[in-house]
Design an enzyme around this catalytic site. Sequence first.
Site, PDB file in Angstrom:
ATOM      1  CG  HIS A 106       6.748  -1.928   2.265  1.00  0.00           C
ATOM      2  ND1 HIS A 106       6.953  -0.938   3.211  1.00  0.00           N
ATOM      3  CD2 HIS A 106       5.588  -2.411   2.444  1.00  0.00           C
ATOM      4  CE1 HIS A 106       5.410  -0.553   3.506  1.00  0.00           C
ATOM      5  NE2 HIS A 106       4.864  -1.628   2.920  1.00  0.00           N
ATOM      6  CB  SER A 157       2.981   2.352   6.368  1.00  0.00           C
ATOM      7  OG  SER A 157       3.548   1.540   5.363  1.00  0.00           O
ATOM      8  NE  ARG A 158      -2.939   1.556   9.797  1.00  0.00           N
ATOM      9  CZ  ARG A 158      -3.122   0.517   8.952  1.00  0.00           C
ATOM     10  NH1 ARG A 158      -2.480  -0.641   8.892  1.00  0.00           N
ATOM     11  NH2 ARG A 158      -4.208   0.534   8.263  1.00  0.00           N
ATOM     12  CG  MET A 204      -1.842  -1.104   1.168  1.00  0.00           C
ATOM     13  SD  MET A 204      -3.414  -0.745   2.207  1.00  0.00           S
ATOM     14  CE  MET A 204      -2.797  -0.593   3.792  1.00  0.00           C
TER      15      MET A 204
HETATM   16  P1  AMP Z   1       1.392  -2.843   3.436  1.00  0.00           P
HETATM   17  O1  AMP Z   1       1.846  -1.796   2.600  1.00  0.00           O
HETATM   18  O2  AMP Z   1       1.124  -2.434   4.973  1.00  0.00           O
HETATM   19  O3  AMP Z   1       0.049  -3.613   2.550  1.00  0.00           O
HETATM   20  O4  AMP Z   1       2.623  -4.111   3.400  1.00  0.00           O
HETATM   21  C1  AMP Z   1       2.927  -4.427   2.201  1.00  0.00           C
HETATM   22  C2  AMP Z   1       3.747  -5.972   2.608  1.00  0.00           C
HETATM   23  O5  AMP Z   1       4.932  -5.653   3.274  1.00  0.00           O
HETATM   24  C3  AMP Z   1       2.758  -7.122   3.219  1.00  0.00           C
HETATM   25  O6  AMP Z   1       3.256  -8.239   2.800  1.00  0.00           O
HETATM   26  C4  AMP Z   1       3.465  -6.744   4.666  1.00  0.00           C
HETATM   27  O7  AMP Z   1       3.177  -7.863   5.562  1.00  0.00           O
HETATM   28  C5  AMP Z   1       4.975  -6.425   4.511  1.00  0.00           C
HETATM   29  N1  AMP Z   1       5.723  -5.577   5.754  1.00  0.00           N
HETATM   30  C6  AMP Z   1       4.712  -4.680   6.261  1.00  0.00           C
HETATM   31  N2  AMP Z   1       6.058  -4.432   7.224  1.00  0.00           N
HETATM   32  C7  AMP Z   1       6.980  -5.128   7.162  1.00  0.00           C
HETATM   33  C8  AMP Z   1       7.898  -5.501   7.929  1.00  0.00           C
HETATM   34  N3  AMP Z   1       8.362  -4.732   8.980  1.00  0.00           N
HETATM   35  N4  AMP Z   1       8.698  -6.358   7.772  1.00  0.00           N
HETATM   36  C9  AMP Z   1       8.665  -7.223   6.813  1.00  0.00           C
HETATM   37  N5  AMP Z   1       7.462  -7.145   5.758  1.00  0.00           N
HETATM   38  C10 AMP Z   1       6.457  -6.364   6.228  1.00  0.00           C
END
Ligand code: AMP
Length: 271
Positions: free
Chosen positions: A30, A178-179, A23
């Site tokens: 990421h 991201s939060r 996202m």
């Molecule tokens: P999001 O943008 O939050 O939807 O996350 C995109 C992808 O990045 C998802 O597969 C998440 O599980 C992964 N992700 C988010 N935070 C982390 C992190 N700290 N370490 C590894 N992967 C992450």
Amino acid sequence: MKVFTTIAEVPLPTVRRALVPTMGALHEGHLSLVRRAKELGQEVAVSIFVNPTQFGPNEDYLRYPRPLERDLELCEREGVDFVFAPSVEEMYSPSPAKVQVPLVTDEFEGKLRPGHFDGVATVVAKLFGILRPDVAVFGLKDLQQCAVIQKLVNDLNLRVELAFEPTLREDSGLARSSRNVYLSDEERKVSAQIYQSLQKCRLAVLEDRNAEETIQEEISSLEAVGFKVQYLEWIDRSTFHSTRTNKENGAIVFAGYLGNTRLIDNILITA
Ligand code: AMP
């Protein structure tokens, strides 16, 4: 690096394609997935789409960070081949079909965020249809999401391999997210306690001590420093229900609020 905003522009794969769905508001977590994707595929695609259907009515869809230019720079620097960053209108028709994944969505995030996993499963199925990846990489940070996507792929016989990668953390132990930009300096410090509590619960399980008691103690100590704990629980990853026996495929999962920020994290029992 190419940037596509429409579905029609996306070329069919000619080499092994690895996809990292996101996202946006990209961070090191990421980027660790992107690096893994480079090992797994000859071509790496990143999708950036803040998916409205996975947010509840009182959640942070409108204020979710969207630093697209910076995200594109980071992708370029990592050697991503193309980014797919569609608009909401490009992705959804007025009355769209949707996918539901039962069982693993019964509890925890599925219960607390009604409709969230329908949104996730649907957008992931769509991204697989649009981008036709050979392999897709997800983060174990969102452990229940991993269970949902694995079941989606198994049950709908989607021909895509999945890779689930470890959670990248700050030095304090706080999982990158991201939060985290929503947290004040003080909240950031306090947030380090989540990982400490997860580790204590994991150790209690591994050492056959009273897991129930440790979990209750850790909920109390998190609440003492200001968390509103929604759950801290030992779960079986195959059903995503509570367990008091499954170590092999078990995990400790956490969700809670610190101020207005909702944080989730987890630790595998055996890793
Ligand atoms: P999001 O943008 O939050 O939807 O996350 C995109 C992808 O990045 C998802 O597969 C998440 O599980 C992964 N992700 C988010 N935070 C982390 C992190 N700290 N370490 C590894 N992967 C992450």
